[in-house]
Motif scaffolding. Structure first.
Motif, PDB file in Angstrom:
ATOM      1  N   ASP A  92      -2.272   5.243  -3.101  1.00 19.20           N
ATOM      2  CA  ASP A  92      -3.533   4.518  -2.922  1.00 19.20           C
ATOM      3  C   ASP A  92      -4.491   5.318  -2.043  1.00 19.20           C
ATOM      4  O   ASP A  92      -5.703   5.331  -2.277  1.00 19.20           O
ATOM      5  N   VAL A  93      -3.936   5.968  -1.028  1.00 17.90           N
ATOM      6  CA  VAL A  93      -4.761   6.790  -0.143  1.00 17.90           C
ATOM      7  C   VAL A  93      -5.450   7.889  -0.940  1.00 17.90           C
ATOM      8  O   VAL A  93      -6.671   8.094  -0.831  1.00 17.90           O
ATOM      9  N   GLU A  94      -4.679   8.590  -1.746  1.00 18.83           N
ATOM     10  CA  GLU A  94      -5.244   9.688  -2.523  1.00 18.83           C
ATOM     11  C   GLU A  94      -6.232   9.176  -3.571  1.00 18.83           C
ATOM     12  O   GLU A  94      -7.259   9.816  -3.836  1.00 18.83           O
ATOM     13  N   ALA A  95      -5.959   8.011  -4.169  1.00 24.58           N
ATOM     14  CA  ALA A  95      -6.869   7.455  -5.168  1.00 24.58           C
ATOM     15  C   ALA A  95      -8.217   7.108  -4.544  1.00 24.58           C
ATOM     16  O   ALA A  95      -9.277   7.371  -5.134  1.00 24.58           O
ATOM     17  N   ILE A  96      -8.201   6.525  -3.358  1.00 25.22           N
ATOM     18  CA  ILE A  96      -9.455   6.196  -2.675  1.00 25.22           C
ATOM     19  C   ILE A  96     -10.213   7.478  -2.344  1.00 25.22           C
ATOM     20  O   ILE A  96     -11.431   7.568  -2.521  1.00 25.22           O
ATOM     21  N   ARG A  97      -9.490   8.489  -1.869  1.00 28.27           N
ATOM     22  CA  ARG A  97     -10.135   9.750  -1.510  1.00 28.27           C
ATOM     23  C   ARG A  97     -10.814  10.395  -2.722  1.00 28.27           C
ATOM     24  O   ARG A  97     -11.895  10.978  -2.603  1.00 28.27           O
ATOM     25  N   GLU A  98     -10.194  10.284  -3.880  1.00 23.45           N
ATOM     26  CA  GLU A  98     -10.701  10.970  -5.069  1.00 23.45           C
ATOM     27  C   GLU A  98     -11.724  10.152  -5.849  1.00 23.45           C
ATOM     28  O   GLU A  98     -12.639  10.729  -6.458  1.00 23.45           O
ATOM     29  N   GLU A  99     -11.617   8.816  -5.827  1.00 19.61           N
ATOM     30  CA  GLU A  99     -12.410   7.993  -6.737  1.00 19.61           C
ATOM     31  C   GLU A  99     -13.505   7.172  -6.065  1.00 19.61           C
ATOM     32  O   GLU A  99     -14.291   6.526  -6.747  1.00 19.61           O
ATOM     33  N   LEU A 121      -8.015  -0.876  -5.984  1.00 18.74           N
ATOM     34  CA  LEU A 121      -6.662  -1.293  -5.600  1.00 18.74           C
ATOM     35  C   LEU A 121      -6.151  -2.416  -6.501  1.00 18.74           C
ATOM     36  O   LEU A 121      -4.956  -2.458  -6.828  1.00 18.74           O
ATOM     37  N   ARG A 122      -7.010  -3.318  -6.901  1.00 17.21           N
ATOM     38  CA  ARG A 122      -6.577  -4.366  -7.841  1.00 17.21           C
ATOM     39  C   ARG A 122      -6.117  -3.740  -9.162  1.00 17.21           C
ATOM     40  O   ARG A 122      -5.124  -4.176  -9.753  1.00 17.21           O
ATOM     41  N   GLN A 123      -6.843  -2.718  -9.592  1.00 16.15           N
ATOM     42  CA  GLN A 123      -6.458  -2.031 -10.834  1.00 16.15           C
ATOM     43  C   GLN A 123      -5.128  -1.302 -10.656  1.00 16.15           C
ATOM     44  O   GLN A 123      -4.245  -1.393 -11.512  1.00 16.15           O
ATOM     45  N   ARG A 124      -4.968  -0.591  -9.554  1.00 17.99           N
ATOM     46  CA  ARG A 124      -3.739   0.171  -9.323  1.00 17.99           C
ATOM     47  C   ARG A 124      -2.526  -0.744  -9.131  1.00 17.99           C
ATOM     48  O   ARG A 124      -1.412  -0.415  -9.528  1.00 17.99           O
ATOM     49  N   HIS A 125      -2.754  -1.905  -8.505  1.00 19.86           N
ATOM     50  CA  HIS A 125      -1.646  -2.834  -8.235  1.00 19.86           C
ATOM     51  C   HIS A 125      -1.429  -3.828  -9.381  1.00 19.86           C
ATOM     52  O   HIS A 125      -0.621  -4.747  -9.259  1.00 19.86           O
ATOM     53  N   LEU A 165       0.831  -1.195   0.000  1.00 18.83           N
ATOM     54  CA  LEU A 165       0.000   0.000   0.000  1.00 18.83           C
ATOM     55  C   LEU A 165       0.869   1.249   0.000  1.00 18.83           C
ATOM     56  O   LEU A 165       1.944   1.263   0.605  1.00 18.83           O
ATOM     57  N   THR A 166       0.385   2.298  -0.644  1.00 19.45           N
ATOM     58  CA  THR A 166       1.166   3.525  -0.768  1.00 19.45           C
ATOM     59  C   THR A 166       0.282   4.741  -0.488  1.00 19.45           C
ATOM     60  O   THR A 166      -0.959   4.645  -0.457  1.00 19.45           O
ATOM     61  N   ALA A 167       0.939   5.880  -0.310  1.00 18.89           N
ATOM     62  CA  ALA A 167       0.211   7.140  -0.146  1.00 18.89           C
ATOM     63  C   ALA A 167      -0.609   7.447  -1.392  1.00 18.89           C
ATOM     64  O   ALA A 167      -1.662   8.099  -1.310  1.00 18.89           O
TER      65      ALA A 167
END
Length: 411
Positions: free
Chosen positions: A88-95, A252-256, A84-86
């Motif tokens: 991912d945090v921002e992606a969850i917040r935005e999407e 997260l599956r898409q990002r990873h 997990l990365t920062a």
């Protein structure tokens, strides 16, 4: 016959065979005591679950890195693999529109020192939304400023347990403490939460901004740049937990870049599901305890019915004499019902006393949550009266149907 006459006659009959009456009420005593203990522990456990929900948050998702494969194919502990990365945090917040609050987290152990005082505690590196997600309030001082999250400053918030250890009655605001070898300035003290739902001391920790923790405290852990150990998400509505979880997992599956059918490199924990599982377990245990209490009451009731049948057989001549001098079938029926209910009520009172003491002892020795209230006592008393009424009716009816002439012929 008046009610007082019936009651006085029933008491006289029971006093004449007090040992048998006491043994007859034993089943009711055990059953009522079991009801008291069962309900008290069940209510106490439910209150503990409510406390855990308020501490963890019922509208929350926690995402952590899944354990990787270690030597020999053994899976390492969850969180030991930095997936997990920062970002991912921002992606969850935005999407993820249901995500009201999102915060990345790092944690570790440290020695915190002030002058000659020191404590071994846990540090947590957090982002601003962490306070809202976990419902943390500031008791003294201030929360971190926006500029503190850049990583150039070294502020720290103390948990209440750490504050007491380091500063006694003082709040320590403005003082410099060392976390390991790194000096930090105390800017505030967290409000006390006490023991958590899993028995941990929630106040035994210190909190620093995430980037500060990454640069100053976690640099020796060998993590990749921008990695976080956990992401906490506060959902806007409990009804949206399932959809938010599904969206986060897909994102997260898409990002990873995880292929379809491949195992996730992260794990999403739904706090509401954990609480629901614990509640279901508690309800199951309450039902089992209730079944035990019910069996005890049934056994006690059967004992009352048997003894009352024996009493009817022994007192046939007395019943015939009462009917001969003017007592009607309803008077006889009420008298034997009164005797059965008195046996059950006296047993219920004794059972309530034993149950209250027993619940307190179980709570103290077994370290179980116990909650006693008047409703439990009223419920137990109603059970005892109902038991006597239900199981005493058949013997009372049998006595009232006796023929007085045939009864007087009995020797």
């Amino acid at each position: 016959m008046t009610f007082l006459d019936i009651l006085r006659t029933a008491l006289f009959a029971l006093r004449g065979n007090w040992m048998r009456s006491a043994l007859t009420s034993l089943g009711v005593i055990i059953g009522i005591a079991a009801v008291i203990v069962m309900v008290s522990i069940g209510q106490g456990t439910q209150a503990e679950i409510d406390k855990m929900v308020s501490g963890l948050g019922s509208q929350r998702l926690d995402i952590s890195s899944s354990g990787g494969m270690g030597p020999g194919g053994a899976r390492s502990a969850q969180g030991s693999r930095w997936s997990l990365t920062a970002g991912d945090v921002e992606a969850i917040r935005e999407e993820v529109p249901e995500a009201q609050y999102v915060a990345g987290l790092l944690r570790g152990g440290t020695q915190v020192v002030f002058a000659e005082n020191n404590a071994s505690t846990q540090w947590q590196g957090v982002q601003a939304d962490w306070f809202a997600i976990n419902d943390w309030k500031i008791a003294h001082g201030d929360v971190f400023q926006a500029s503190d999250y850049g990583g150039s400053t070294k502020p720290v918030l103390l948990g209440e347990t750490v504050r007491k250890t380091l500063f006694g009655d003082g709040d320590g605001i403005g003082q410099t403490v060392r976390l390991g070898r790194v000096p930090f300035t105390v800017v505030g003290v967290l409000g006390s939460k006490g023991q958590g739902g899993f028995g941990q001391d929630q106040d035994d920790m210190v909190v620093v901004p995430l980037e500060t923790a990454r640069r100053r405290l976690a640099s020796s852990q060998g993590m990749p740049p921008g990695a976080v150990q956990q992401i906490s998400v506060g959902v806007d509505d409990a009804k949206n937990l399932a959809s938010a979880q599904s969206e986060i997992e897909g994102l997260l599956r898409q990002r990873h870049k995880i292929d379809p059918g491949a195992e996730d490199d992260f794990a999403v924990r739904n706090i509401a599901q954990i609480v629901a599982t614990r509640t279901a377990t508690t309800n199951l245990m309450s039902k089992l305890l209730g079944a035990v209490a019910g069996i005890c009451l049934i056994i006690g009731g059967i004992g009352i019915m048997n003894i009352m049948l024996v009493s009817v057989t022994e007192r046939i001549r007395e019943i015939g004499l009462r009917m001969a001098v003017g007592a009607g079938p309803s008077d006889v029926r009420r008298q034997f019902l009164a005797e059965a209910m008195l046996i059950s009520l006296i047993g219920g009172i004794i059972g309530i006393a034993i149950g209250v003491v027993g619940a307190l002892i179980v709570g103290k020795i077994g370290n179980l949550p116990v909650e006693l209230n008047a409703q439990v006592v009223i419920l137990a008393a109603a059970f005892s009266i109902g038991t006597g009424l239900f199981f005493g009716y058949y013997p009372a009816r049998k006595a009232s149907l006796l023929d007085p002439i045939e009864a007087l012929r009995q020797q």
